[in-house]
Structure formats: C-alpha cells, structure tokens
Design an enzyme around this catalytic site. Structure first.
Site, PDB file in Angstrom:
ATOM      1  N   CYS A 180      -2.651  -0.044  -6.695  1.00 52.77           N
ATOM      2  CA  CYS A 180      -3.039   0.809  -5.570  1.00 52.77           C
ATOM      3  C   CYS A 180      -3.854   2.005  -6.048  1.00 52.77           C
ATOM      4  CB  CYS A 180      -1.798   1.269  -4.808  1.00 52.77           C
ATOM      5  SG  CYS A 180      -2.192   2.171  -3.289  1.00 52.77           S
ATOM      6  N   CYS A 238       6.081   0.594  -0.629  1.00 50.72           N
ATOM      7  CA  CYS A 238       5.727   1.056   0.715  1.00 50.72           C
ATOM      8  C   CYS A 238       5.623  -0.061   1.737  1.00 50.72           C
ATOM      9  CB  CYS A 238       4.432   1.865   0.672  1.00 50.72           C
ATOM     10  SG  CYS A 238       2.943   0.898   0.267  1.00 50.72           S
TER      11      CYS A 238
END
Length: 392
Positions: free
Chosen positions: A110, A208
C-alpha cells in the site's frame, strides 16, 4: 513556504500532521483515499449493531472526521476514489500470497503502490512540493552523500520505518513526516490542545479491508468469489484471469507432513495457516506440533516441534536499497524480520537476482516467508539501509 498535500485518514496522527504544517505557514491540502472493501459483508460494531463492513481506512465515520478537521484548519479537502487500484495491487496480491504459501504484509504494498505512487502523483499534479502522512518516521539528507535517508522515529513504540522501507529517492525527496520527532502521547496532547475531537480516537491495528480482523474468513469469501469467477469464465463470461498465468488460484486441501515426510493428516489449504501456528491443525500428537513450512510446490504443510522454528540463516528476495546503490560485498546490519520484532545483528551477503543471504548472530523463531526483512545501520543504527521479502 511549501505546498503540501496531507494524506488524511480521520485519525489523530494525520490530523495533527496537517495542523502542524498549517501552523508552520505551509499551504496545506487534505486528500483522503477511498479504498476497496468487501461488498455485502456484515460485521458487528463495538456497539453491538451489525453494519455492512467498510474499509477501516475510509469508513463514513472516518471521512466525516477528516472533513471536520479540514474545516477546523480551513484547508481544502478532497476524497479520491482508488478502489480499483487498491483491489488490484493490494487485495489481489494479499490473497495470492496466502494461497501460494506466503504470509504477506499488505501495508508494504500500500505504501509503495498507493500512498507513494498513486497519491504522490496526485499531489505532484496539484503542484505540491511534498506529500505528508501521519507515519512515525524521520527523513533527512545524509550529511556526506546528500541523498535522502529514512530513519526510525523518536518513539520506538510507534516507529513505522519497517513499512516504509520500500520508498525510493524520488519518493523520499517529496515525503514529509511531521510526527517523526514526537511520541504518541505528545501527539494526542497536541490534538487535545487544539480542540480536535479525534484526540482520543482509538487506532486500529487490523488489516483495513479484512472484516473483523478475520483473515481466514476473508480468504474463504475471496476464494468463493474466485471460484464463481472461474465458473463464469467456463460459461463464456468475460472475466479477467490472474495476471501472467491465465489461472485463478483457489486454496486446495493437501497433506500435513512431519519433518521426515510422514503423513499425519490433511490441511484445508495453505492459505489458512501461518508459520509457528500450533492450534487448529486438526491432528493429535504426544508433543505439541507447530507449522514449520508452507510447501507450496507440493501443497504440503510441514509441522514439527517448537525448537525447529529457530533459524540462524535465511534468504531475502526483491531487495530494495534506499540510496539506490546495490552493494557487492557482505555488510553488517541490524535486521527486523517482523513489524514489531526486535532488531538483531546480522551479516548480509549479496546474492544474484536482487537477493541476499542473512546470517544471524543469534537464532530467531518463526522467520516467515512473505514478511519483510528490513535492515538498519548508519552512525547511530537508526537509518533504514534496505529491505526485501523473506523467501526461504
């Protein structure tokens, strides 16, 4: 003064980072990324009410909190949709790594592909000088070479240099980390002093996009979706195959073996196990058995005693050197083999193909393929030198 885009999440760290930069006189622009989340998955919140699961980095509540902070600071705020990029680069890679017998850290990808590629490019398109985040880490210029370097945060408990070792010189030259010189308690105090409602907001340590922090449940659901995708291809529906292979990976059962190759039982799919795991193996033994290896080539789960988890040598691939220079001779460094693992002295020997052999002074337990190994050095041992993915 500089124009700085701040990656806002609605949390206390990015909020204080934006406030500090605004108070220093910089032109601050807040951007929040809308990331992919599983469609239709229901989970119970802390209040006991069931809701459709959202990506924890960009839930409706987080968006509202970020907007509220932006209004307080009188800065522009934008919400940018990167769901497609996130699913392709992060979620698909996360699933595929597990299916292929590795234990990934999606935060690495990410930071490399989303925050400091997609978002950084957005920032530069706005003529920003820097992209700032709420990470606890420091960046400065090397006093001799002049190159940008990444260094551990002042707060050792919050240091996030491990997940940012993927950054290159271009990205570091545009990176700004206002919180690297503060402790978490100091940041919360600064938020409270400024009247920010996020001052006491809890932070999530979970992945997440995984509902209820249950990665095995996620693998189940994603495997079902992949199977449906595979069947759709079989009936002529146009569906994108797995990149580079034309295949769609599904976890498959296989043998559980001891170190001598004897079959002890059956596993449900390598994706559901991690190195060091003891419970949930579904086999009985006089002595406790732990997962020692996920043998993807043979779709076998190898188990053994706890002492067999200790290793003093391993190989790291996909090496990335932050200064852009690849060493040819062995060097000494401190290595961290998991996000919260203590650093250990090691000898690092370069190999062909962007790989290194790491020899530890003291054996370490449960060194896991798919996790990052990050190497530190410099005059005070706080500089991130390089890092890669543990291969074997």
């Amino acid at each position: 003064m500089a124009r700085i885009v701040v990656a806002m999440s609605g949390g206390v760290d990015s909020s204080v980072a934006a406030a500090l930069l605004k108070e220093q006189g910089h032109e601050v622009i807040g951007i929040m990324l809308r990331l992919w989340s599983e469609p239709g998955v229901i989970e119970a919140e802390d209040d006991g009410i069931e809701r459709v699961a959202q990506n924890k980095c960009c839930s409706i509540e987080s968006v509202d909190d970020a907007r509220r902070v932006a209004r307080m600071l009188d800065i522009p705020f934008y919400l940018v949709n990167v769901e497609e990029e996130f699913k392709e680069k992060i979620v698909d890679s996360f699933y595929d790594d597990y299916v292929e017998g590795r234990t990934p850290n999606p935060c690495l990808n990410c930071n490399r592909h989303i925050r400091f590629t997609v978002l950084l490019n957005r920032a530069l398109a706005l003529n920003a000088d820097y992209l700032a985040t709420g990470h606890y880490v420091r960046v400065d210029d090397h006093p001799v070479t002049g190159k940008r370097r990444l260094r551990r945060a002042v707060d050792p408990d919050k240091d996030q240099s491990y997940v940012l070792h993927v950054l290159n010189q271009h990205q570091l030259s545009h990176a700004c980390f206002p919180l690297g010189g503060y402790t978490k308690s100091e940041v919360r105090a600064m938020a409270a002093e400024r009247g920010m409602m996020v001052a006491t907001k809890a932070e999530s340590q979970e992945i997440c996009f995984v509902a209820q922090n249950d990665y095995r449940g996620f693998i189940d659901r994603y495997a079902t979706a992949r199977q449906e995708q595979k069947e759709a291809v079989g009936v002529g529906v146009a569906v994108a195959p797995k990149p580079n292979t034309g295949l769609i990976s599904i976890p498959k059962p296989g043998p559980i073996l001891d170190q001598q190759g004897n079959t002890l039982g059956r596993h449900r799919g390598l994706a559901y196990y991690t190195i060091g795991q003891r419970k949930g193996l579904g086999i009985t033994s006089r002595d406790p058995l732990h997962v020692l290896k996920l043998d993807a080539a043979n779709n076998a789960l190898v188990v053994g005693p706890a002492r067999a988890l200790e290793k003093s040598e391993f190989v790291v691939g996909k090496m990335h050197y932050l200064n852009g220079e690849t060493p040819t001779e062995p060097f000494e460094a401190l290595v961290r083999v998991r996000y919260k693992a203590p650093e250990q002295p090691a000898l690092v020997t370069p190999l062909e193909g962007d790989r290194v052999r790491v020899t530890l002074l003291q054996p370490q337990r449960a060194i896991t393929p798919g996790q990052a190994a990050v190497f530190y050095g410099g005059e005070d041992g706080a500089e991130v030198l390089c890092g890669g993915i543990i291969a074997e």
